[in-house]
Write an enzyme that holds these catalytic residues in place. Structure first.
Site, short mmCIF file in Angstrom:
data_model
loop_
_atom_site.label_atom_id
_atom_site.label_comp_id
_atom_site.label_asym_id
_atom_site.label_seq_id
_atom_site.Cartn_x
_atom_site.Cartn_y
_atom_site.Cartn_z
N TYR A 1 -1.42 9.86 -25.47
CA TYR A 1 -0.94 10.43 -24.22
C TYR A 1 -0.53 9.30 -23.28
CZ TYR A 1 -2.69 15.26 -24.79
OH TYR A 1 -2.90 16.55 -25.19
N ASP B 1 -1.05 22.01 -21.16
CA ASP B 1 -1.16 22.88 -20.00
C ASP B 1 0.19 23.12 -19.35
OD1 ASP B 1 -3.95 23.15 -20.11
OD2 ASP B 1 -4.25 21.28 -19.01
#
Length: 276
Positions: free
Chosen positions: A122, A64
């Site tokens: 992540y 994003d």
């Protein structure tokens, strides 16, 4: 100049794999969008300037706007005959300093950055000090609220394993597609009716790196759009005492975005690595 985007399997076309690191602050995410500066579009422009070919690099996931990467992977097909070392150097000269190519290699034609992946890691980084230094403020979520770290660790452990993560998926009404469960993407790529939101998480934990840095580390086979940021937002609610750690099972079973916490800011999220 070659106008046509190359396809795998064409005569004289070879597959390429790039490993990228980038500061996502000034980009509107990975995916090409009209009138927006994106990682994918900037990379495609650099490749075209070097080779004269227009390619569309496919990422392992569509990070994003504001999300960073230390090990994003991109793949594409290209006809230009150029040594990997030369291509690597040329790309880093053509790209802005906020995007670096760490590796460039020729790969088998059937390699695909997303479809060939089997795991992804992540990190979400939270600065816990009273005053966040300006030189790291783009890369962390500055948050010095009192937090119950033991409760957050208990909550993080609940999501390990195979679960339906619908409660932690983005609820954007304009997303048309959501990723199938055997693909690896941090963006929903197939939001049609009946699409699966089941994912497998291999590990999920909170680590205190030092007195000022708290890091959430998660390793999974695939991730839904906003899934990591929604998990972090919910864990922070647990840490503040707004939600009990024992409620995580109920939130998962609710399969409703309204059951979970707020979405944590993009700037603290890092794509660390992708596994093949």
């Amino acid at each position: 100049m070659v106008e046509k985007i190359r396809e795998r399997g064409e005569p004289g076309v070879s597959g390429w794999k790039l490993v990228l690191a980038y500061d996502g602050t000034d980009f509107h995410g990975w995916q090409v969008q009209p009138d927006q500066v994106t990682i994918q579009g900037t990379l495609a422009d650099a490749i075209e300037r070097i080779t004269g070919e227009r390619v569309l690099p496919q990422g392992s996931g569509r990070t994003d706007a504001g999300v960073h990467a230390l090990g994003q992977v991109a793949s594409f097909a290209m006809a230009a005959a150029i040594p990997a070392a030369n291509f690597h150097r040329a790309l880093n000269r053509a790209l802005p300093a906020s995007i670096r190519v760490l590796e460039a290699a020729s790969v088998a034609p059937d390699f695909h950055a997303r479809h060939s992946a089997v795991g992804k890691r992540y990190e979400y980084r939270i600065f816990r000090g009273e005053i966040c230094p300006p030189w790291i403020s783009r890369y962390v979520y500055a948050l010095n609220w009192p937090l119950d770290l033991d409760a957050m660790r208990e909550a993080a452990a609940v999501v390990v394993g195979e679960h339906d993560f619908a409660s932690f998926a983005a609820s954007d009404p304009d997303l048309a597609r959501r990723s199938a469960p055997n693909t690896i993407s941090d963006s929903i790529s197939d939001q049609g009716e009946g699409a699966s939101t089941v994912r497998t998480i291999f590990s999920s934990r909170w680590d205190c790196v030092d007195s000022d840095l708290l890091v959430y580390r998660v390793h999974g086979s695939a991730f839904l759009h906003h899934m990591v940021r929604n998990l972090v937002g919910t864990f922070l609610d647990v840490g503040r005492g707004h939600i009990a750690a024992t409620e995580m099972k109920r939130i998962l079973e609710a399969r409703s975005r309204t059951a979970a916490g707020a979405t944590a800011p993009a700037r603290g999220l890092w794509l660390i690595s992708v596994e093949y």
